[in-house]
Design a protein around this motif. Structure first.
Motif, short mmCIF file in Angstrom:
data_model
loop_
_atom_site.label_atom_id
_atom_site.label_comp_id
_atom_site.label_asym_id
_atom_site.label_seq_id
_atom_site.Cartn_x
_atom_site.Cartn_y
_atom_site.Cartn_z
N LEU A 193 55.73 -62.19 28.41
CA LEU A 193 56.43 -62.52 29.11
C LEU A 193 57.44 -61.19 30.14
CD1 LEU A 193 58.92 -64.62 28.49
CD2 LEU A 193 59.39 -63.45 26.51
N LYS A 194 57.51 -59.38 29.24
CA LYS A 194 58.08 -59.20 30.38
C LYS A 194 57.68 -59.01 31.95
CE LYS A 194 59.03 -56.00 26.30
NZ LYS A 194 58.30 -54.59 25.41
N VAL A 195 56.51 -59.40 31.64
CA VAL A 195 55.89 -59.02 33.66
C VAL A 195 57.01 -60.28 34.04
CG1 VAL A 195 54.82 -59.58 34.25
CG2 VAL A 195 53.88 -57.73 32.55
N ILE A 196 56.82 -61.39 33.45
CA ILE A 196 57.71 -63.04 33.66
C ILE A 196 58.81 -62.83 34.33
CG2 ILE A 196 57.97 -65.12 33.71
CD1 ILE A 196 55.37 -65.43 32.22
N LEU A 197 59.70 -61.73 33.21
CA LEU A 197 61.21 -61.34 33.35
C LEU A 197 61.96 -60.74 34.42
CD1 LEU A 197 62.24 -61.63 29.64
CD2 LEU A 197 62.40 -63.38 30.86
N ARG A 198 60.65 -59.61 34.72
CA ARG A 198 61.12 -58.70 35.60
C ARG A 198 60.07 -59.22 37.00
NH1 ARG A 198 56.07 -54.38 35.80
NH2 ARG A 198 54.89 -55.94 36.34
N GLU A 199 59.81 -59.84 37.33
CA GLU A 199 59.24 -60.03 38.39
C GLU A 199 60.12 -60.84 39.11
OE1 GLU A 199 56.51 -59.54 40.67
OE2 GLU A 199 56.85 -57.83 39.16
#
Length: 271
Positions: free
Chosen positions: A246-252
């Protein structure tokens, strides 16, 4: 771009390659392939599983690159016995993403295939991934939830989490994935320049899936069946890893503007 030689009719004689096409590698008596295919296998203490993994790999593969994550068992020795020409890359960092990035850098083939070392993937499916690539796709993405796919390994909690995260990526990035967190994928090596991987952990697979869409690459999903790990215990943790994804999704979502997306080529519908 290199491609498959098409299968001959059943009543025709076996395929014979002319001298100037000696680079073609036979897939069967009626089928050959030109692009050299590299298979990357990240492994740490998987000596017991490697015999099952290597047994399913097609013999027409150009090379196998095994990234050893500082194994304390006989992973490297077993790999060399099973595939004498294997390229062994010692992993200097930690995490699956770091291992894959190291493996990709060592590949010499035009096509790169990612395969887990736990025995959950069937190497016989590689021909389907390669077929998609030589037919025009940039990225062939395995899916356990496209028609024809399946999984013996996922718990109900992990299935739910994967479904939710897949829906979020589809909504935020305009993708049409049926499966987000799956490590059996293949792509043309030049795609690495487009997605610039910079992730060391398990969430690298999600990062790849997002960035190929943001780069406007052509994606085709390949139905794939995931089997249970044969030996050992998985390091996956549903809640912990879900939060990292989820953190990767939000960052991207907050970086880079999406390029125009080429038409996606999705096989089947979600199951």
């Amino acid at each position: 771009m290199s491609a498959f030689l098409r299968p001959a009719d059943a009543d025709e004689p076996p395929l014979t390659l002319p001298p100037d096409q000696s680079a073609y590698r036979p897939v069967s008596s009626h089928l050959a392939i030109a692009p050299p295919v590299s298979v990357v296998i990240p492994a740490m203490n998987e000596a017991e599983n490697l015999p099952y993994v290597f047994k399913t790999l097609p013999d027409w593969i150009h090379e196998v690159v095994l990234v050893d994550g500082n194994s304390t068992d006989d992973t490297v020795r077993v790999a060399r016995e099973l595939w004498p020409g294997v390229t062994v890359v010692p992993q200097r960092g930690r995490g699956k993403g770091d291992a894959l990035i190291s493996g990709f850098a060592a590949c010499t083939g035009e096509i790169i295939v990612m395969v887990d070392a736990d025995g959950s993937a069937d190497g016989a499916e590689i021909v389907s991934y390669v077929s998609a690539l030589v037919s025009g796709a940039d990225f062939a993405k395995g899916s356990r939830f496209a028609n024809g796919g399946g999984t013996d390994d996922m718990t109900a909690v992990r299935k739910l989490g994967n479904r939710v995260l897949t829906a979020v990526v589809n909504a935020k990035f305009g993708a049409r994935y049926t499966d987000l967190c799956y490590g059996y994928n293949a792509f043309w090596r030049h795609c690495l320049d487009e997605i610039a991987l910079d992730c060391a952990g398990f969430e690298v697979e999600t990062l790849m899936n997002i960035r190929v869409v943001k780069a406007g690459l052509r994606v085709q999903e390949i139905p794939s069946h995931e089997y249970n790990r044969i030996h050992g215990v998985s390091n996956l943790r549903a809640v912990r890893d879900g939060l990292r994804v989820l953190k990767v999704i939000l960052r991207e979502r907050g970086t880079r503007k999406n390029r125009p997306v080429r038409p996606a080529m999705i096989t089947g519908e979600a199951r």
